[in-house]
Design a protein around this motif. Structure first.
Motif, PDB file in Angstrom:
ATOM      1  N   GLY A  41       0.760  -1.449  -0.024  1.00  0.00           N
ATOM      2  CA  GLY A  41      -0.133  -0.126  -0.041  1.00  0.00           C
ATOM      3  C   GLY A  41       1.002   1.472  -0.220  1.00  0.00           C
ATOM      4  O   GLY A  41       0.684   1.837  -0.922  1.00  0.00           O
ATOM      5  N   GLN A  79      -4.214  -0.606  -3.826  1.00  0.00           N
ATOM      6  CA  GLN A  79      -4.698  -0.488  -2.891  1.00  0.00           C
ATOM      7  C   GLN A  79      -6.078  -0.752  -2.337  1.00  0.00           C
ATOM      8  O   GLN A  79      -5.562  -1.023  -1.239  1.00  0.00           O
ATOM      9  CB  GLN A  79      -4.897   1.222  -2.674  1.00  0.00           C
ATOM     10  CG  GLN A  79      -3.136   1.856  -2.547  1.00  0.00           C
ATOM     11  CD  GLN A  79      -2.872   3.469  -2.389  1.00  0.00           C
ATOM     12  OE1 GLN A  79      -3.079   4.036  -3.412  1.00  0.00           O
ATOM     13  NE2 GLN A  79      -2.718   3.427  -0.861  1.00  0.00           N
ATOM     14  N   VAL A  82      -4.951  -4.336  -0.896  1.00  0.00           N
ATOM     15  CA  VAL A  82      -3.870  -4.322  -0.292  1.00  0.00           C
ATOM     16  C   VAL A  82      -5.831  -3.730   1.370  1.00  0.00           C
ATOM     17  O   VAL A  82      -5.095  -4.275   2.729  1.00  0.00           O
ATOM     18  CB  VAL A  82      -3.597  -2.717   0.436  1.00  0.00           C
ATOM     19  CG1 VAL A  82      -2.891  -2.468   1.713  1.00  0.00           C
ATOM     20  CG2 VAL A  82      -2.117  -3.472  -0.935  1.00  0.00           C
ATOM     21  N   SER A  83      -6.334  -2.840   0.993  1.00  0.00           N
ATOM     22  CA  SER A  83      -7.589  -2.916   1.701  1.00  0.00           C
ATOM     23  C   SER A  83      -8.257  -3.978   1.968  1.00  0.00           C
ATOM     24  O   SER A  83      -8.926  -3.936   3.201  1.00  0.00           O
ATOM     25  CB  SER A  83      -8.576  -1.632   1.177  1.00  0.00           C
ATOM     26  OG  SER A  83      -9.446  -1.731   1.609  1.00  0.00           O
ATOM     27  N   MET A  98      -5.898   2.709   3.030  1.00  0.00           N
ATOM     28  CA  MET A  98      -6.006   2.040   1.857  1.00  0.00           C
ATOM     29  C   MET A  98      -7.407   2.057   0.766  1.00  0.00           C
ATOM     30  O   MET A  98      -7.489   2.487  -0.519  1.00  0.00           O
ATOM     31  CB  MET A  98      -5.268   0.190   2.094  1.00  0.00           C
ATOM     32  CG  MET A  98      -3.705   1.019   2.552  1.00  0.00           C
ATOM     33  SD  MET A  98      -2.736   1.985   1.634  1.00  0.00           S
ATOM     34  CE  MET A  98      -2.157   2.428   2.517  1.00  0.00           C
ATOM     35  N   SER A 102      -7.444   4.982  -2.723  1.00  0.00           N
ATOM     36  CA  SER A 102      -7.625   3.675  -3.536  1.00  0.00           C
ATOM     37  C   SER A 102      -8.566   4.684  -4.770  1.00  0.00           C
ATOM     38  O   SER A 102      -8.358   4.585  -5.637  1.00  0.00           O
ATOM     39  CB  SER A 102      -7.911   2.658  -3.187  1.00  0.00           C
ATOM     40  OG  SER A 102      -8.965   1.501  -5.131  1.00  0.00           O
TER      41      SER A 102
END
Length: 238
Positions: A41, A79, A82-83, A98, A102
């Motif tokens: 991220g 991202q 990642v979230s 994140m 994004s």
């Protein structure tokens, strides 16, 4: 023939109340640890911020907006992943940050590529709201120093970008670009420090953790599992 009555399997009413068995002895909690997604991220933040900063400072020329839009689009995808992983790791701060990063990169990419009418002003409003969001996140992320530092640089960067979009002032665009470069450096350091820490299982470069964030790395298993029954995914309701 007589026999003893077996105890009821379910709660039974008694004096207008229900009494449940103590289920603690029968409870088992299975943990499924995953690697930290935060280095990815922060690397995405660093790369996208550097590319956009280069455009704002004029390093790429006036006709590079659409190419920059295509270049920062992968940051939206990375991202977002990642979230999702951060939500699975029960890190609501990282997941929220994140996810909003994004969405901001996706909107910026689409506006830069399509250049719709009033796109710059709308993007300015988005950047302004994101700056306020980052400020709110920074106020509660002080125990996670790497995230907190990234947010402290992101607030003025997005605020300057918002003013540049809304006013059209060239010097504000240059200021936003310079702050974007600084944001890239800070995010790059945070990503590298967290990656080394995850690889070696200990802090290599200082990230300044405090409180529960520090215990998650330095504390023993008993400390880390303290109050686990109150964590999201374990307690009955959120």
């Amino acid at each position: 023939m007589t026999h003893d009555r077996e105890p009821p399997e379910w709660p039974t009413p008694e004096a207008g109340r229900y009494f449940e068995r103590d289920l603690r002895q029968m409870t088992r909690i299975n943990l499924h640890p995953i690697a930290s997604p935060m280095p990815v991220g922060f690397f995405a933040v660093a790369i996208a911020s550097f590319v956009v900063g280069s455009l704002q400072l004029g390093f790429l020329g006036d006709d590079a907006a659409r190419a920059v839009a295509l270049t920062i689009l992968p940051a939206f995808i990375l991202q977002l992943i990642v979230s999702v992983l951060a939500f699975g790791a029960r890190d609501v701060l990282a997941a929220t940050l994140m996810a909003c990063f994004s969405g901001t990169w996706l909107a910026s990419s689409l506006v830069l590529f399509l250049d719709p009418p009033s796109g710059a002003r709308v993007l300015g409003v988005l950047n302004l709201v994101f700056a306020v969001f980052a400020l709110m996140m920074a106020s509660v992320a002080h125990r996670k120093r790497s995230m907190w530092l990234v947010l402290c640089v992101a607030v003025p960067r997005f605020a300057a970008a918002a003013l540049a979009n809304l006013t059209g002032a060239a010097w504000l665009g240059h200021l936003s670009g310079a702050l974007g470069m600084l944001l890239a450096v800070v995010a790059l350091y945070a990503a590298f420090a967290l990656m080394l820490e995850d690889m070696r299982g200990e802090e290599v470069l200082p990230v300044g953790r405090r409180g529960p964030a520090h215990d998650a790395v330095e504390g023993n298993l008993a400390v880390q599992l303290r109050n686990l029954e109150r964590q999201a995914g374990v307690r009955r309701t959120l």
